[in-house]
Design a protein around this motif. Structure first.
Motif, PDB file in Angstrom:
ATOM      1  N   PRO A 246      -1.090   1.821 -12.393  1.00 18.75           N
ATOM      2  CA  PRO A 246      -2.439   1.371 -12.010  1.00 18.75           C
ATOM      3  C   PRO A 246      -3.281   2.441 -11.329  1.00 18.75           C
ATOM      4  O   PRO A 246      -4.496   2.510 -11.552  1.00 18.75           O
ATOM      5  CB  PRO A 246      -2.155   0.194 -11.065  1.00 18.75           C
ATOM      6  N   GLU A 247      -2.671   3.278 -10.473  1.00 12.18           N
ATOM      7  CA  GLU A 247      -3.467   4.291  -9.776  1.00 12.18           C
ATOM      8  C   GLU A 247      -4.073   5.299 -10.745  1.00 12.18           C
ATOM      9  O   GLU A 247      -5.201   5.764 -10.555  1.00 12.18           O
ATOM     10  CB  GLU A 247      -2.623   4.996  -8.710  1.00 12.18           C
ATOM     11  N   THR A 282       2.990  -4.382  -9.928  1.00 13.05           N
ATOM     12  CA  THR A 282       2.482  -3.129  -9.384  1.00 13.05           C
ATOM     13  C   THR A 282       0.976  -3.117  -9.566  1.00 13.05           C
ATOM     14  O   THR A 282       0.470  -3.437 -10.649  1.00 13.05           O
ATOM     15  CB  THR A 282       3.107  -1.931 -10.106  1.00 13.05           C
ATOM     16  N   SER A 284      -3.208  -1.645  -8.099  1.00 15.75           N
ATOM     17  CA  SER A 284      -4.090  -0.731  -7.373  1.00 15.75           C
ATOM     18  C   SER A 284      -5.492  -1.320  -7.396  1.00 15.75           C
ATOM     19  O   SER A 284      -5.867  -2.001  -8.362  1.00 15.75           O
ATOM     20  CB  SER A 284      -4.076   0.657  -8.021  1.00 15.75           C
ATOM     21  N   SER A 319      -0.858   2.981  -5.552  1.00 15.01           N
ATOM     22  CA  SER A 319      -0.328   1.721  -6.059  1.00 15.01           C
ATOM     23  C   SER A 319       0.695   1.147  -5.087  1.00 15.01           C
ATOM     24  O   SER A 319       1.310   1.878  -4.304  1.00 15.01           O
ATOM     25  CB  SER A 319       0.342   1.918  -7.423  1.00 15.01           C
TER      26      SER A 319
END
Length: 397
Positions: A246-247, A282, A284, A319
């Protein structure tokens, strides 16, 4: 949208037009000569009082001069006829009389006359009063025209926003009723259409992506930006990006949609990946409200520190991961679902109150969102939201 009221050059330019109603031809000639050298004034004369109203309807003058003493019809009756005629009722009416009588003046004004002159008036005074009343009437005509243009512009804008809202809705994913992750959503666009959009899909057999973004402004431009961002997420076309992280997704979006290249528009974002084999989520976020993971009647707020997407280049995002219990509910939403003013006291609804409400909801998939909609509409005292209402519910089986 064009603001017609602020652009007088777009409004109809009206020339001063005078209609004199008097049975005496010599009075008509005298007034004609008074106005003959005034290039900005058109003069018209009717001596037959029975033709006065149809003539006035056809000419639509900016001021009417009317004698009070005429054969076949009483002058006061003529004033009354003028004021009940929908086409003439707003046109300034100056009555002409041979006498300066207070009672006659009072009656004329009571019936709707705008002014009173003893004929024949001085040329300078007559011109001054014609121009004064005509200017006020022309201003009224232009103000009414500007208002009509404004309404037409708003109608066109509403049509554009409705088309844009339908377009955004058509791109949203279908609800998922079966499988390891099921999902349902509600999208209620505001009257001005915010920039909300969201999506979810399997990245591979083990990873399920979910995301929601909210553009800072309202209108068609915001909706198009949100659709553009959603399309690159759905098609996974961000360069050098691992969509399992995600980051990295937020960093790539931030660099691809810098606000100076998007009419100074930016957006907040929440992006997460659920791993079904490990039962972990997970995620972000960039300036977005925390998502809610509800299990056992408790709502866990999921958010990471991160700046808005598109605000500055080369931003770093982080994240986090959390375990997901079987049967847990997960709510992803925009701030329009809880940032509302309570009709009871005029204060904003507290986020903690919203989170507690969602933690207490229950029922089949989609029911908690419907419960929130019903509650917030009562809370704010109306069905329409000031911002887009966007919420997605996921259940992890």
């Amino acid at each position: 949208m064009t603001d017609a009221a602020s652009k007088p050059d777009l409004l109809t330019q009206h020339k001063i037009s005078v209609l004199l109603i008097d049975d005496q031809a010599m009075v008509g000639e005298a007034v004609r000569r008074m106005l003959a050298d005034e290039e900005d004034i058109d003069f018209h004369f009717v001596s037959d009082p029975t033709k006065a109203i149809p003539t006035a309807e056809a000419l639509q003058p900016t001021v009417i001069l009317q004698d009070l003493v005429m054969p076949e019809i009483d002058g006061m009756t003529m004033v009354r006829f003028m004021r009940v005629n929908s086409k003439l009722k707003d046109i300034p009416l100056i009555v002409l009389s041979t006498k300066e009588e207070a009672t006659t003046k009072a009656e004329a004004f009571a019936l709707g006359a705008n002014d009173y002159l003893v004929k024949l008036p001085d040329r300078i005074e007559l011109l001054a009063r014609i121009r004064y009343h005509s200017k006020g009437y022309i201003n009224l005509l232009q103000r009414n025209e500007a208002y009509r243009q404004l309404l037409e512009s708003r109608d066109e804008l509403r049509k554009e926003l409705a088309v844009a809202a339908d377009y955004v809705t058509s791109l949203l994913p279908a609800p998922v009723r079966e499988g390891e992750v099921i999902a349902d959503w509600r999208f209620i666009p505001s009257a001005s259409l915010g920039g909300d959009s969201f999506g979810y899909h399997w990245l591979d057999d083990d990873h399920f992506a979910m995301y929601l973004l909210d553009v800072c402004d309202h209108g068609v431009g915001s909706a198009l930006l949100s659709v553009s961002a959603m399309n690159v997420l759905r098609s996974q076309t961000l360069p050098d990006t691992d969509f399992l992280k995600p980051e990295m997704v937020l960093e790539a979006l931030n660099n691809s949609f810098q606000m100076e290249q998007q009419n100074n528009l930016y957006f907040t974002m929440w992006y997460g990946v659920y791993c079904k084999s490990e039962r972990t989520l997970t995620f972000s976020s960039g300036g977005h409200p925390p998502a809610l993971l509800v299990s056992g009647g408790t709502a866990q707020q999921l958010r990471t520190p991160g700046m808005i997407v598109g605000g500055m280049p080369d931003m770093t995002y982080v994240s986090k991961s959390v375990p997901v219990e079987p049967g847990a509910r997960f709510f992803l939403y925009s701030d329009g679902v809880y940032e509302l003013r309570k009709v009871s006291d005029g204060k904003m609804w507290e986020f903690d109150g919203f989170a507690s409400f969602m933690a207490a909801t229950e029922g089949p998939l989609g029911t908690p969102i419907d419960q929130l909609i019903e509650y917030t509409r009562t809370l704010q005292g109306g069905e329409m939201y000031e911002d887009d209402f966007s919420m997605v519910e996921f259940v992890f089986n």
